[in-house]
Design an enzyme around this catalytic site. Structure first.
Site, PDB file in Angstrom:
ATOM      1  N   CYS A 113       0.803  -1.226   0.000  1.00  0.00           N
ATOM      2  CA  CYS A 113       0.000   0.000   0.000  1.00  0.00           C
ATOM      3  C   CYS A 113       0.838   1.279   0.000  1.00  0.00           C
ATOM      4  O   CYS A 113       0.327   2.346  -0.340  1.00  0.00           O
ATOM      5  CB  CYS A 113      -0.940   0.003   1.195  1.00  0.00           C
ATOM      6  SG  CYS A 113      -1.998  -1.461   1.285  1.00  0.00           S
ATOM      7  N   HIS A 244      -3.088   6.887   1.937  1.00  0.00           N
ATOM      8  CA  HIS A 244      -3.508   5.595   1.402  1.00  0.00           C
ATOM      9  C   HIS A 244      -4.963   5.367   1.763  1.00  0.00           C
ATOM     10  O   HIS A 244      -5.377   5.528   2.920  1.00  0.00           O
ATOM     11  CB  HIS A 244      -2.638   4.477   1.981  1.00  0.00           C
ATOM     12  CG  HIS A 244      -3.214   3.119   1.748  1.00  0.00           C
ATOM     13  ND1 HIS A 244      -3.638   2.688   0.511  1.00  0.00           N
ATOM     14  CD2 HIS A 244      -3.482   2.098   2.611  1.00  0.00           C
ATOM     15  CE1 HIS A 244      -4.119   1.461   0.611  1.00  0.00           C
ATOM     16  NE2 HIS A 244      -4.043   1.090   1.875  1.00  0.00           N
ATOM     17  N   ASN A 274     -10.148  -0.215  -1.178  1.00  0.00           N
ATOM     18  CA  ASN A 274      -8.697  -0.235  -0.981  1.00  0.00           C
ATOM     19  C   ASN A 274      -8.056  -0.832  -2.226  1.00  0.00           C
ATOM     20  O   ASN A 274      -8.147  -2.034  -2.474  1.00  0.00           O
ATOM     21  CB  ASN A 274      -8.362  -1.067   0.252  1.00  0.00           C
ATOM     22  CG  ASN A 274      -6.874  -1.111   0.560  1.00  0.00           C
ATOM     23  OD1 ASN A 274      -6.041  -0.792  -0.276  1.00  0.00           O
ATOM     24  ND2 ASN A 274      -6.544  -1.529   1.773  1.00  0.00           N
TER      25      ASN A 274
END
Length: 318
Positions: A113, A244, A274
């Site tokens: 990430c 993020h 995500n």
């Protein structure tokens, strides 16, 4: 001395959209449970015939077009991804082939990430060291391909997509002027490396959600403020904050604790889920495309997640 800047951005998401109601037909969950815990309402899902390099190439093509550049104007291709199934050729090489490039250097970076902000820093360093003049930096992941669709704690989180940036060399600005890409603050917490995992054969995404949540909300604000200090920017001077896109319950309190009281905070997680390494460039490109961030405005980018790694920098909007 050579400085750097982001010349243009691009983003891409697959056409198929999976809603919370759709997920409720696959696993024991519902819209209220998902939105209350992570804030996600929809996510985009790539099909079996849409590999990671295809997502990346679409985003890259848009960034090149926005910059008015041809593929052969690029010296180096960096792709941040943790979901490419094949080891060789790497994703960057496949993107270069799709775009018809002749002889760029090609590298993948796997920092999950935090991959895009690591790749952006690597591009900045390569240009400043004289190793390249223009770098194509891409964050791309197909998280739905490594997802356990029977695990409601993780399958509700993930989406697919890609975001890209063109980093190019510029003469260093006059003293007192802010750089296009500020100094990176990066690091990791090795003892927490297993908190976010994509492992096994076939690989499967899993995480210790509470551990990541506590670490992010308690430790990241100070790291983000230190990132601003390295660029000589006070948090209240930020025009935007792009973290993020992991969980709305992490993003909103973290942005508040940073002290970015005047900043637009990216909340693309609501619509995209995500998307791992794609999440920051995807969210940033959308904000710029919509005109919500003016050219030249300072924006904090901060990635965190797998390994447990983090990286951030303040950039100026192209």
């Amino acid at each position: 001395m050579t400085g750097t800047r982001i010349a243009a951005l691009g983003h891409y998401q697959p056409a198929k959209v999976l809603t919370n109601q759709d997920l409720a037909e696959l696993v024991d969950t519902d819209d209220a449970w998902i939105t209350s815990r992570v804030g996600i309402r929809t996510r985009h899902v790539a099909g079996p015939d849409e590999p990671v390099d295809e997502l990346a190439a679409h985003a890259a093509g848009k960034a090149l077009a926005a910059a008015g550049l041809a593929p052969d104007d690029i010296d180096l291709v960096l792709v941040a991804t943790s979901t490419a199934i094949d080891r060789s050729p790497n994703t960057a090489a496949r993107v270069a082939a799709r775009l018809g490039m002749k002889s760029p250097a090609t590298m993948d970076l796997n920092v999950v990430c935090a991959g895009f902000t690591h790749a952006l820093a690597t591009a900045d360093h390569a240009v400043r060291a004289g190793g390249a003049r223009r770098v194509l930096v891409i964050g791309a992941d197909k998280m739905t391909e490594v997802c356990d669709w029977t695990d409601r704690t993780t399958c509700v989180l993930v989406g697919d997509g890609a975001g890209a940036a063109i980093v190019e060399a510029v003469d260093d600005a006059a003293p007192g002027d802010a750089p296009g890409i500020g100094p990176v603050l990066w690091g990791s917490v090795p003892e927490m490396g297993n908190a976010v995992r994509i492992e096994g054969t076939p690989p499967v995404f899993a995480q210790e959600g509470q551990s990541v949540y506590r670490w992010a909300t308690q430790q990241l604000p100070a790291l983000a403020r230190k990132t601003c200090e390295r660029s000589g920017i006070a948090p209240e001077e930020l025009a935007g904050v792009v973290l993020h896109q992991a969980n709305l319950r992490i993003i909103e309190p973290l942005a508040a604790k940073i002290g970015a009281v005047n900043a637009i905070v990216a909340r693309d997680v609501i619509d995209s889920g995500n998307t791992s390494a794609a999440s920051i460039p995807l969210a940033l490109a959308k904000l710029v495309e919509r005109g919500e961030l003016p050219s030249g405005a300072p924006v904090l980018l901060f990635g965190f997640g797998g390994n447990l790694s983090y990286a951030g920098q303040v950039i100026r909007v192209p």
